[in-house]
Design an enzyme around this catalytic site. Structure first.
Site, PDB file in Angstrom:
ATOM      1  N   CYS A 127       0.825  -1.208   0.000  1.00 33.43           N
ATOM      2  CA  CYS A 127       0.000   0.000   0.000  1.00 33.43           C
ATOM      3  C   CYS A 127       0.858   1.257   0.000  1.00 33.43           C
ATOM      4  O   CYS A 127       1.821   1.360   0.756  1.00 33.43           O
ATOM      5  CB  CYS A 127      -0.889  -0.017   1.239  1.00 33.43           C
ATOM      6  SG  CYS A 127      -1.966   1.397   1.334  1.00 33.43           S
ATOM      7  N   CYS A 184      -0.553   5.789   7.219  1.00 39.42           N
ATOM      8  CA  CYS A 184      -1.807   5.238   7.729  1.00 39.42           C
ATOM      9  C   CYS A 184      -1.489   4.348   8.930  1.00 39.42           C
ATOM     10  O   CYS A 184      -0.545   3.574   8.900  1.00 39.42           O
ATOM     11  CB  CYS A 184      -2.469   4.425   6.626  1.00 39.42           C
ATOM     12  SG  CYS A 184      -4.054   3.726   7.080  1.00 39.42           S
ATOM     13  N   CYS A 225      -9.885 -11.688  21.996  1.00 41.74           N
ATOM     14  CA  CYS A 225      -9.127 -10.843  21.068  1.00 41.74           C
ATOM     15  C   CYS A 225      -8.004 -10.142  21.820  1.00 41.74           C
ATOM     16  O   CYS A 225      -7.374  -9.228  21.294  1.00 41.74           O
ATOM     17  CB  CYS A 225     -10.055  -9.832  20.391  1.00 41.74           C
ATOM     18  SG  CYS A 225     -11.034  -8.873  21.539  1.00 41.74           S
TER      19      CYS A 225
END
Ligand code: SAH
Length: 469
Positions: free
Chosen positions: A76, A82, A427
């Protein structure tokens, strides 16, 4: 008077040793840990120290001496700016290695219980285009990249549509491309931005809560259904009609097209009414022949293909024979509860959010599942002795709490229920390890199965099967 920021020196030739749990890699300076973003274990770098704390430093790489063999070229163009896919410069095999290690380290350091050999992490079927939901933000203060700094001030277009810059509430990275969600996610975002600029629609200004356009949420299912939700700051019929009609005619593959008016300070739209502009009010995910309706506000695991792998594992570990009472704690929209319903005699799902429970019930109904019951409320409060007496004692407890893990009261209550098996999906391996330490009183860890749900991030899911001693 503004305090002058303290300048620290550059530490030379720091070897990066590990990939840390917060997405920053770790090296050592003067025997102290230094967290450095966007580097890979095996790199040797000069690190400019930005922050000095008692037990650690934070720095940034300013010069590379050695590039690690675990590196790969990030796909990317936004990598490095980002905050989304911080491990994209690390080979996928290495990403899996460090996730596996995260689970092992936490269990050894925090749980300190007897452990079986930890199973190899299950890789994600897709490492790009794996997400089924993205939340984009409109901003009139986009982040200026090095490139755009060269453009003269008057020529700068400050409108952006993309992701929030990490730890900068008022800045948004304008995305040219994103490899997280398949097409038409990218073309939709780019087309909506172009339309907005051509029609002089104002992008949101978070500092004074002004500007018309706030968010674009894009969701999809594995079967190729699409949903879009536009979020506006206020109702203005003509421009709303204009942009919604533009999306409807140019993106006919969108099955559910919606909008929301959000006049609150924050971006959360979960408690706001949704207006259906075109199509149907939901999209449908299909898993193992079961249908799951996803409305604009419904929770659904964001990597659908890997979620199926994870649910199948959970079901396998539960080893249901058909006669069991199962509790599905933190059931969300009841996905796991419905997934295991056909293999059990009764499933009791508990979830905080009332609308999620409504979705869970609909998901049972549309699949002709009649042996589930769902309750909304805080598990710590509602799963008391009377609740257990009323619903029947669970033979198997499946639990899938948020990152904070389970409240100690809930863990104690599970011990009291005394099910034969507990399937603990997490998680956050650190809080899972903490809870497993308490469960160790009566339960031994039989299987540890890490799962990679989020490639290119440091996040890892882990399933633990605990069996009553
Ligand atoms: N099992 C679900 C996802 C669970 S995400 C699935 O596979 O799709 C965790 C869920 O726990 C969220 O829906 C959240 O609303 C809920 N939750 C968090 N704290 C809670 C609490 N104290 N009591 C009940 N539910 C809670």
């Amino acid at each position: 008077m503004a305090r002058k920021k303290q300048e620290y020196p550059v530490a030379e030739k720091v070897e990066i040793l590990d990939a840390g749990s917060e997405g920053k890699s770790i090296g050592k300076i003067e025997e102290k840990v230094v967290f450095v973003p966007f580097v890979v274990p095996g790199d040797v770098v000069d690190v400019k120290i930005l922050k000095k704390k008692k037990s650690y430093f934070v720095g940034k790489p300013v010069h590379f001496h050695t590039y690690s063999s675990q590196r790969t070229e990030p796909r990317c163009e936004h990598f490095g700016t980002c905050g989304g896919c911080r491990w994209q410069n690390m080979q996928y095999e290495s990403q899996l290695h460090y996730k596996q290690k995260q689970v092992e380290d936490n269990l050894q350091r925090i749980a300190k219980v007897k452990l079986p050999e930890i199973r190899s992490i299950l890789p994600s079927p897709k490492i790009f285009f794996y997400r089924n939901k993205l939340h984009f933000t409109f901003s009139n203060r986009r982040w200026l990249t090095e490139y755009s700094r060269d453009i003269s001030f008057e020529d700068r277009n400050m409108n952006g549509l993309g992701f929030h810059m990490s730890s900068m509430f008022d800045r948004v990275l304008d995305l040219d491309n994103c490899y997280l969600q398949p097409e038409p996610s990218n073309s939709l975002r780019l087309a909506v931005k172009k339309y907005a600029e051509e029609h002089n629609l104002d992008f949101y200004d978070v500092r004074n809560s002004s500007g018309f356009l706030r968010n674009l949420v894009v969701r999809n299912t594995t079967a190729g259904e699409w949903m879009a939700i536009m979020v506006f700051n206020y109702r203005d019929e003509d421009p709303i009609e204009g942009i919604m009609e533009f999306i409807r005619t140019n993106f006919p593959q969108i099955n559910s097209l919606n909008y929301v008016i959000n006049q609150k300070v924050n971006d959360c739209i979960n408690d706001l009414p949704v207006y259906l502009y075109a199509g149907k009010p939901y999209i449908t995910e299909v898993m193992n022949g079961l249908q799951f309706r996803i409305g604009p506000m419904s929770f659904f695991q964001t990597n659908s293909e890997q979620a199926l792998v994870m649910y199948e594992k959970a079901l396998e570990f539960a080893g249901l024979q058909g006669g069991e009472i199962v509790y599905d704690l933190y059931t969300g929209t009841g996905t796991i509860a419905n997934f295991v319903a056909r293999s059990s005699s009764k499933v009791v799902g508990i979830e905080y959010i009332k609308t999620a429970v409504d979705d869970a019930k609909v998901n049972s109904e549309i699949n002709d599942i009649t042996n589930t019951v769902f309750y909304s409320g805080d598990i710590a409060k509602i799963m008391d002795d009377a609740f257990i007496a009323r619903n029947g004692r669970a033979d198997v407890v499946i639990t899938d709490p948020p990152r904070a893990g389970m409240h100690e009261k809930v863990v104690r209550q599970i011990l009291k229920i005394n099910p034969e098996k507990i399937v603990y999906i997490s998680c956050n391996p650190a809080t899972q390890a903490r809870d497993v330490a308490i469960l160790d009183e009566n339960y031994q860890v039989e299987i540890v199965q890490p799962v990679d749900m989020f490639p290119h991030t440091h996040h890892v899911e882990n399933i633990i099967l605990l069996r009553r001693r």
